[in-house]
Scaffold this motif. Sequence first.
Motif, mmCIF file in Angstrom:
data_model
loop_
_atom_site.group_PDB
_atom_site.id
_atom_site.type_symbol
_atom_site.label_atom_id
_atom_site.label_comp_id
_atom_site.label_asym_id
_atom_site.label_seq_id
_atom_site.Cartn_x
_atom_site.Cartn_y
_atom_site.Cartn_z
ATOM 1 N N GLY A 1 26.267 38.951 25.705
ATOM 2 C CA GLY A 1 26.491 39.584 27.000
ATOM 3 C C GLY A 1 25.594 40.785 27.203
ATOM 4 N N LYS A 2 25.953 41.598 28.170
ATOM 5 C CA LYS A 2 25.139 42.756 28.528
ATOM 6 C C LYS A 2 25.548 43.993 27.727
ATOM 7 N N ALA A 3 24.591 44.877 27.524
ATOM 8 C CA ALA A 3 24.855 46.135 26.836
ATOM 9 C C ALA A 3 25.882 46.951 27.617
ATOM 10 N N GLY A 4 26.869 47.468 26.897
ATOM 11 C CA GLY A 4 27.876 48.319 27.517
ATOM 12 C C GLY A 4 29.046 47.602 28.150
ATOM 13 N N ASP A 5 29.032 46.264 28.122
ATOM 14 C CA ASP A 5 30.134 45.497 28.740
ATOM 15 C C ASP A 5 31.492 45.815 28.127
ATOM 16 N N TRP A 6 31.493 46.269 26.862
ATOM 17 C CA TRP A 6 32.740 46.499 26.146
ATOM 18 C C TRP A 6 33.044 47.989 25.945
ATOM 19 N N ALA A 7 32.433 48.828 26.740
ATOM 20 C CA ALA A 7 32.586 50.273 26.573
ATOM 21 C C ALA A 7 34.010 50.754 26.824
ATOM 22 N N ASN A 8 34.760 50.045 27.654
ATOM 23 C CA ASN A 8 36.119 50.465 28.000
ATOM 24 C C ASN A 8 37.207 49.638 27.318
ATOM 25 N N THR A 9 36.814 48.803 26.354
ATOM 26 C CA THR A 9 37.774 47.947 25.667
ATOM 27 C C THR A 9 38.605 48.738 24.665
ATOM 28 N N ILE A 10 39.918 48.514 24.681
ATOM 29 C CA ILE A 10 40.789 49.216 23.737
ATOM 30 C C ILE A 10 41.295 48.304 22.630
ATOM 31 N N ASP A 11 41.328 46.975 22.885
ATOM 32 C CA ASP A 11 41.742 46.040 21.843
ATOM 33 C C ASP A 11 41.272 44.645 22.215
ATOM 34 N N VAL A 12 41.087 43.789 21.195
ATOM 35 C CA VAL A 12 40.592 42.440 21.429
ATOM 36 C C VAL A 12 41.130 41.510 20.352
ATOM 37 N N VAL A 13 41.409 40.245 20.732
ATOM 38 C CA VAL A 13 41.837 39.219 19.778
ATOM 39 C C VAL A 13 41.069 37.937 20.060
ATOM 40 N N ALA A 14 40.972 37.084 19.044
ATOM 41 C CA ALA A 14 40.347 35.773 19.198
ATOM 42 C C ALA A 14 41.444 34.720 19.327
ATOM 43 N N LEU A 15 41.250 33.802 20.274
ATOM 44 C CA LEU A 15 42.266 32.784 20.517
ATOM 45 C C LEU A 15 41.638 31.574 21.204
ATOM 46 N N GLY A 16 41.744 30.401 20.578
ATOM 47 C CA GLY A 16 41.270 29.179 21.201
ATOM 48 C C GLY A 16 39.793 29.166 21.545
ATOM 49 N N GLY A 17 38.981 29.807 20.729
ATOM 50 C CA GLY A 17 37.545 29.808 20.969
ATOM 51 C C GLY A 17 37.065 30.818 21.982
ATOM 52 N N ASN A 18 37.938 31.721 22.377
ATOM 53 C CA ASN A 18 37.577 32.790 23.309
ATOM 54 C C ASN A 18 38.068 34.130 22.789
ATOM 55 N N LEU A 19 37.478 35.191 23.298
ATOM 56 C CA LEU A 19 37.938 36.543 23.008
ATOM 57 C C LEU A 19 38.736 37.047 24.204
ATOM 58 N N TYR A 20 39.896 37.638 23.929
ATOM 59 C CA TYR A 20 40.731 38.225 24.976
ATOM 60 C C TYR A 20 40.807 39.725 24.723
ATOM 61 N N SER A 21 40.475 40.492 25.743
ATOM 62 C CA SER A 21 40.405 41.939 25.556
ATOM 63 C C SER A 21 41.093 42.676 26.699
ATOM 64 N N VAL A 22 41.586 43.852 26.369
ATOM 65 C CA VAL A 22 42.234 44.712 27.362
ATOM 66 C C VAL A 22 41.405 45.987 27.529
ATOM 67 N N GLU A 23 41.184 46.354 28.780
ATOM 68 C CA GLU A 23 40.426 47.566 29.092
ATOM 69 C C GLU A 23 41.354 48.773 29.196
ATOM 70 N N LYS A 24 40.760 49.944 29.258
ATOM 71 C CA LYS A 24 41.529 51.188 29.369
ATOM 72 C C LYS A 24 42.427 51.195 30.604
ATOM 73 N N ASP A 25 41.991 50.531 31.677
ATOM 74 C CA ASP A 25 42.788 50.529 32.909
ATOM 75 C C ASP A 25 43.853 49.435 32.919
ATOM 76 N N GLY A 26 44.002 48.712 31.771
ATOM 77 C CA GLY A 26 45.041 47.702 31.673
ATOM 78 C C GLY A 26 44.656 46.336 32.202
ATOM 79 N N THR A 27 43.370 46.078 32.386
ATOM 80 C CA THR A 27 42.921 44.786 32.881
ATOM 81 C C THR A 27 42.560 43.872 31.709
ATOM 82 N N LEU A 28 42.996 42.593 31.809
ATOM 83 C CA LEU A 28 42.759 41.611 30.756
ATOM 84 C C LEU A 28 41.544 40.753 31.092
ATOM 85 N N PHE A 29 40.678 40.536 30.083
ATOM 86 C CA PHE A 29 39.491 39.709 30.263
ATOM 87 C C PHE A 29 39.425 38.618 29.204
ATOM 88 N N LYS A 30 38.811 37.501 29.600
ATOM 89 C CA LYS A 30 38.536 36.391 28.688
ATOM 90 C C LYS A 30 37.021 36.230 28.585
#
Length: 260
Positions: free
Chosen positions: A29-58
């Motif tokens: 991905g792009k540089a800095g895309d994960w600057a606001n990530t507070i936690d991440v897990v791997a599940l089913g071949g994807n990464l799931y992460s939560v940002e500081k503002d409480g938004t979930l990404f796959k």
Amino acid sequence: MKKSAVSLFIVVIVSCFHTLNAQRWVQIGKAGDWANTIDVVALGGNLYSVEKDGTLFKTDKQGNYSQLGAKGDFNNTDLLIALNNEIWTLEDGSLYQTNPNTVAWRQVGKTGDWKNTVSMVAMKDKLYSIETNGTLYETTRTGDWRQIGGDGEFSDADMLEAMGDYLWTVEKGTLYRTSIRAMRWEQVGKSGDWENTVAMVADRGFLWSVEKDGTLFKTDMNGNYEQVGADGSLKNVTMIISMDGMLYVVEDGTLYATKG
């Protein structure tokens, strides 16, 4: 036995090639895309992460990401855990279960039952958590929990992982493994070997850990470890995740991957 200058040169070249080939980090991905990530897990071949503002990404293995649910749906999330193809979150001391495909969620257990939890991992269809006072608990998928061992037995635990039917903890710079079945713990390796560790993850029978100076190590079940790659190749790493034989790290807000 002494080696000729030519032989020595060949050995050095082969050694350098092996090191580079064994650990080639690729930006995802792009540089800095994960600057606001507070936690991440791997599940089913994807990464799931939560940002500081409480938004979930796959995020997929190529770095393509999409938002799941509404912005801020996971506000107040403290911990993110993957268990049985579901995302489990700890929010304001309460436990929630989320279907990653539909983003439908439900509360598990009573409100506030996990308000003192500081770390949590999944193992054998259950969740294991350590409270601020160092007490270990086991939680089922229905939210029923019980204390494991005595009060405060894990009071010095800084890190927690699950691997090979054991819980692995780093306590005052020393690695320990605990058998839940036998209710017995033991030191692994030498005292203080892990005092500079900032992040670790369990994967395929090994603990992969990053030191303060950015050096990566691989440790087996008996505490035998070896350095992987060059000194300081992973400076400023805040997270390390394993998925499908690959290692992923977040370094200076950017995601990188290598073959584990």
